[in-house]
Design an enzyme around this catalytic site. Structure first.
Site, mmCIF file in Angstrom:
data_model
loop_
_atom_site.group_PDB
_atom_site.id
_atom_site.type_symbol
_atom_site.label_atom_id
_atom_site.label_comp_id
_atom_site.label_asym_id
_atom_site.label_seq_id
_atom_site.Cartn_x
_atom_site.Cartn_y
_atom_site.Cartn_z
ATOM 1 N N LYS A 71 0.803 -1.232 0.000
ATOM 2 C CA LYS A 71 0.000 0.000 0.000
ATOM 3 C C LYS A 71 0.834 1.280 0.000
ATOM 4 O O LYS A 71 0.416 2.285 -0.555
ATOM 5 C CB LYS A 71 -0.952 0.019 1.201
ATOM 6 C CG LYS A 71 -2.114 -0.941 1.056
ATOM 7 C CD LYS A 71 -3.083 -0.795 2.213
ATOM 8 C CE LYS A 71 -4.268 -1.723 2.061
ATOM 9 N NZ LYS A 71 -5.267 -1.563 3.103
ATOM 10 N N ASP A 107 -10.121 3.080 2.014
ATOM 11 C CA ASP A 107 -10.283 2.433 3.327
ATOM 12 C C ASP A 107 -10.960 3.370 4.336
ATOM 13 O O ASP A 107 -11.909 2.986 5.016
ATOM 14 C CB ASP A 107 -8.917 2.014 3.894
ATOM 15 C CG ASP A 107 -8.389 0.744 3.240
ATOM 16 O OD1 ASP A 107 -9.201 -0.084 2.791
ATOM 17 O OD2 ASP A 107 -7.152 0.587 3.184
#
Ligand code: NAP
Length: 282
Positions: A71, A107
């Site tokens: 990420k 997210d």
């Protein structure tokens, strides 16, 4: 699902990748809307990440989700970042816009959407006690600050990480009050007494990871509890919450679904069938 010459490919890069629910969730959504897309898991080792990202352009892959451990590392290979991805310093969704790769982070917004959908709670003006200062903790802290939380207190086992995160948040968000406390029972009980929302973004509660230093008597019925863990669905924290009569206490399944739904919308421009995605994951 029928793969044709026109099928558009999307997928996920991660290592390991076998555990992912995302192909089930997205392919169910594509089928439900009759979209000619196919979502594929790609096992990408850290040393192959650069070539894999080049492959997105070369193969005209329309979009990619990024999961552990890529990420943060993926950022240097992208052309542009959304405001949230920039602030969080991590990307979980890549959009291929005619060869230009744009990094997003869904997210945090997935969490905010789930908090509303599953617990009918808004963050604006609320006092948040956040446990955890890892990747997920940072995303949640930034999103809560973006949403206008009045106070965010962060507790973490490694206090240095919480201090660094709070230093970063203070530089970027002037309207929210930030503080750090140790991850110890006494301090957390005091923190809970002064909080509206308690969020668990540590790995504690996953099998074999022990228990949070929280007992039933520390909780109040009006506290909103969000545990990012969703496996087991009734996490140890949610068990205590149930015994304490807490009215709103939910697990992280909704966050998983909504971060996926937001990626779906970025790639297809269509309203995601959230119920279908939820059913696929369950
Ligand atoms: P991470 O970057 O590895 O961070 C882990 C966090 O947990 C850190 O704050 C770490 O503290 C703490 N921790 C781990 N083991 C601990 C222990 N034995 N005692 C005390 N603290 C401990 O992981 P992450 O990506 O942030 O994920 C955190 C949790 O959120 C995981 O359970 C993950 O499954 C869940 N999650 C859920 C979703 C969702 O969609 N629902 C999305 C992302 C993550 P230190 O800093 O001291 O190591």
């Amino acid at each position: 699902m029928k793969i044709t010459g026109k099928t558009k490919i999307v997928g996920i890069f991660g290592y390991p990748i076998e555990h992912t629910f995302s192909p089930l969730m997205h392919n169910a959504a594509f089928s439900a809307l009759g979209l000619d897309y196919c979502y594929i898991p790609f096992e990408v080792q850290p040393e192959d990440l650069k070539s894999a990202v080049e492959g997105i352009r070369a193969l005209n892959i329309r979009g990619i989700n990024i999961t552990v451990p890529h990420k943060e590392a993926v950022i240097k290979y992208l052309d542009e970042l959304s405001k949230e991805a920039k602030l969080i310093g991590a990307v979980n969704t890549i959009e291929n816009k005619g060869g230009k790769l744009i990094g997003h982070n869904t997210d945090g917004r997935g969490f905010i959407k789930s908090l509303w959908d599953d617990a009918k709670t808004r963050v604006k003006g609320k006092r948040v006690l956040l446990l955890g200062a890892g990747g997920a903790g940072k995303g949640i802290a930034v999103s809560c600050a973006l949403e206008g939380a009045s106070e965010i207190t962060i507790a973490n086992r490694t206090i240095k990480k919480a201090d660094e995160l709070v230093g970063y948040l203070k530089r970027n968000f002037k309207k929210t009050k930030f503080s750090v406390i140790p991850l110890d029972g006494h301090e957390i009980a005091k923190g809970i007494a002064g909080a509206d929302i308690l969020i668990n973004a540590t790995s504690i509660g996953l099998k074999g990871k022990g228990l949070l230093p929280i007992s039933q008597k520390d909780l109040h019925r009006d506290l909103v509890i969000y545990d990012l863990i969703y496996n087991p669905q009734i996490t140890p924290l949610l068990k205590i919450a149930g015994r304490a009569g807490v009215k709103k206490a939910v697990n992280g399944l909704g966050m998983l679904i909504h971060q996926g739904a937001l990626a779906f919308q970025i790639w297809t421009g269509k309203k995601p069938p959230v119920d279908v995605m939820k059913k696929a994951v369950l």
